[in-house]
Design a protein around this motif. Structure first.
Motif, short mmCIF file in Angstrom:
data_model
loop_
_atom_site.label_atom_id
_atom_site.label_comp_id
_atom_site.label_asym_id
_atom_site.label_seq_id
_atom_site.Cartn_x
_atom_site.Cartn_y
_atom_site.Cartn_z
N UNK A 63 0.76 -1.23 0.00
CA UNK A 63 0.00 0.00 0.00
C UNK A 63 0.79 1.28 0.00
N UNK A 64 0.45 2.17 -0.96
CA UNK A 64 1.07 3.50 -0.99
C UNK A 64 0.08 4.60 -1.38
N UNK A 65 -1.16 4.24 -1.72
CA UNK A 65 -2.18 5.24 -2.06
C UNK A 65 -3.11 5.38 -0.85
N UNK A 66 -2.76 6.24 0.11
CA UNK A 66 -3.51 6.23 1.36
C UNK A 66 -3.84 7.64 1.84
N UNK A 67 -4.91 7.70 2.64
CA UNK A 67 -5.32 8.91 3.33
C UNK A 67 -5.68 8.54 4.75
N UNK A 68 -5.65 9.53 5.64
CA UNK A 68 -5.99 9.24 7.02
C UNK A 68 -5.90 10.47 7.90
N UNK A 69 -5.74 10.22 9.21
CA UNK A 69 -5.71 11.28 10.21
C UNK A 69 -4.52 11.05 11.13
N UNK A 70 -3.79 12.12 11.45
CA UNK A 70 -2.65 12.01 12.36
C UNK A 70 -3.17 11.74 13.77
N UNK A 71 -2.75 10.63 14.35
CA UNK A 71 -3.09 10.31 15.74
C UNK A 71 -2.10 10.93 16.71
N UNK A 72 -0.81 10.77 16.39
CA UNK A 72 0.26 11.30 17.24
C UNK A 72 1.26 11.99 16.35
N UNK A 73 1.51 13.27 16.59
CA UNK A 73 2.46 14.03 15.78
C UNK A 73 3.88 13.55 16.03
N UNK A 74 4.77 13.84 15.09
CA UNK A 74 6.18 13.47 15.24
C UNK A 74 6.78 14.15 16.47
N UNK A 78 8.20 18.11 13.71
CA UNK A 78 8.02 18.28 12.27
C UNK A 78 6.67 17.74 11.83
N UNK A 79 6.18 18.26 10.71
CA UNK A 79 4.97 17.73 10.12
C UNK A 79 3.70 18.20 10.81
N UNK A 80 2.56 17.71 10.35
CA UNK A 80 1.27 18.16 10.87
C UNK A 80 0.98 17.65 12.27
N UNK A 81 0.12 18.38 12.98
CA UNK A 81 -0.22 18.02 14.34
C UNK A 81 -1.29 16.96 14.42
N UNK A 82 -1.51 16.46 15.64
CA UNK A 82 -2.54 15.45 15.87
C UNK A 82 -3.90 15.99 15.43
N UNK A 131 -3.20 1.49 11.63
CA UNK A 131 -2.31 2.50 12.21
C UNK A 131 -0.89 2.23 11.74
N UNK A 132 -0.23 3.27 11.23
CA UNK A 132 1.14 3.13 10.75
C UNK A 132 1.96 4.34 11.20
N UNK A 133 3.26 4.12 11.36
CA UNK A 133 4.19 5.21 11.62
C UNK A 133 4.81 5.62 10.29
N UNK A 134 4.68 6.89 9.93
CA UNK A 134 5.18 7.38 8.65
C UNK A 134 6.01 8.63 8.86
N UNK A 135 7.04 8.83 8.02
CA UNK A 135 7.82 10.07 8.11
C UNK A 135 6.90 11.29 8.00
N UNK A 136 7.08 12.25 8.89
CA UNK A 136 6.19 13.41 8.92
C UNK A 136 6.23 14.18 7.62
#
Length: 361
Positions: A63-74, A78-82, A131-136
């Motif tokens: 999987x690489x075509x994904x959308x979602x919501x940040x649960x926990x910010x980096x 860096x990157x978007x907030x929760x 739930x996945x951990x992704x670079x911010x």
């Protein structure tokens, strides 16, 4: 709720596994995935245990075509907030030894990695999980008026956007799209967004031709060689990734026209009617993934100027991933198939789907 993921182990060995909770590095955010689009490469890993030169050598989350919501910010800030709703840009550009590459075109970095790719070992794990951990830096905030369902199309739409822009300015031009699978349909949508005067799309099956027509293209049967040769298109985008499709693309191009090679051809030598390309002075240009276009695509999806209605034909709960892959593998019965991962997405899938799993109109 268990953290299920869709993992490919080998050809014809696709498993729904409990991954446990993701452990995020300081520059990674934990994301709750809402939707994931099944790509052709995901189908290849399932069917053949390989996508081109990328061969499964260990279990890999697809999987690489994904959308979602940040649960926990980096943790590094860096990157978007929760709570931020996001789409994911899955590329990480890297250099490789002394191989040169244009630094303003990150998609051509020779050592790059891409979510859900088996090209390198260890494999680059994907994002088909609750739930996945992704670079911010991969996470791009989406506007409030863009649904997470539609945001899952941002990655493949960016591939199509990049391909159309590889042809230059298409305003007022006749554009032909060879192959009306999900990427081809998105090319139709982008060409119309970019001001093409006429868009013509080919395919073998009735469903993709009907979908292309619904997006404003004139549909032509891919078996009608005479009709294709008579198109004399300013721009042709070959999106089928087949040898006959490549020949058809050159046949459809007008003298002095441009052929964009988007569909990935098989590895090794491929028969091409180069004499025709030479005598017509065709420009043959490659198109691979995308770069900085991602935010432009998100904006166009959000404001409705990029019309993608009907391209998503099925939304299937991730717990039924194998069935979703079977549906996605039948070009006569489906176009883009989305997996629904979280409760809200799964409920929406149930509400939208009819008894056969198709998205109800």
């Amino acid at each position: 709720m268990s953290n299920i993921g869709v993992v490919a182990h080998a050809a014809q060995d696709l498993r729904i596994a409990d991954l446990g909770e993701p452990a995020a590095a300081p520059d990674e955010a934990v994301v709750e995935i809402a939707y994931g689009g099944v790509c052709g490469s995901d189908l290849h890993y399932w069917r053949h245990g390989a996508a081109g030169l990328s061969v499964l050598r260990e279990p890999m989350l697809l999987g690489h075509e994904v959308s979602g919501v940040v649960l926990t910010a980096a943790a590094d800030g860096s990157g978007p907030g929760a709570g931020t709703r996001i789409a994911v840009h899955p590329l990480t550009p890297h250099a490789e030894g002394e191989i040169p590459w244009p630094v303003d075109r990150p998609n051509l970095a020779p050592g790059s990695t891409y979510l859900g790719s088996a090209l390198r070992l260890p494999h680059t794990q994907g994002a088909f999980a609750r739930r996945v951990a992704l670079p911010a830096r991969m996470l791009h905030a989406i506007p409030d008026d863009l649904t997470l369902e539609r945001a899952a199309l941002a990655e493949p739409a960016a591939v199509a956007w990049h391909a159309v822009e590889r042809a230059g300015d298409v305003r007022g031009k006749r554009v032909v799209v060879i192959g009306s699978g999900p990427i081809g349909l998105l090319v139709v949508a982008v060409a119309r967004h970019h001001g093409a005067a006429e868009v013509i799309a080919t395919d073998l099956e009735p469903l993709p031709k009907d979908l292309a027509a619904s997006l404003g293209a004139r549909a032509v049967d891919a078996r009608d060689a005479d009709a294709i040769a008579a198109l004399h298109a300013d721009v042709v985008v070959e999106s089928s990734g087949t040898v006959p499709g490549l020949s058809a693309a050159i046949s459809a191009a007008a003298r002095g026209g441009t052929v964009v090679l988007l569909g990935l051809q098989r590895h090794g030598e491929v028969a091409v009617p180069l004499a025709t390309a030479i005598t017509r002075e065709l420009s043959l240009v490659g198109s691979f993934r995308f770069g900085a276009e991602f935010d432009d695509v998100i904006a166009a999806l959000a404001d409705g100027s990029l019309v993608v209605d009907g391209i998503v034909t099925h939304i299937v709960p991730a717990t039924s991933a194998l069935e979703a892959f079977r549906i996605a593998g039948d070009a006569a019965a489906s176009s883009k198939v989305l997996l629904a991962f979280d409760d809200a997405a799964t409920d929406l899938a149930s509400a939208k789907n009819d008894g056969t799993g198709s998205v109800a109109s």
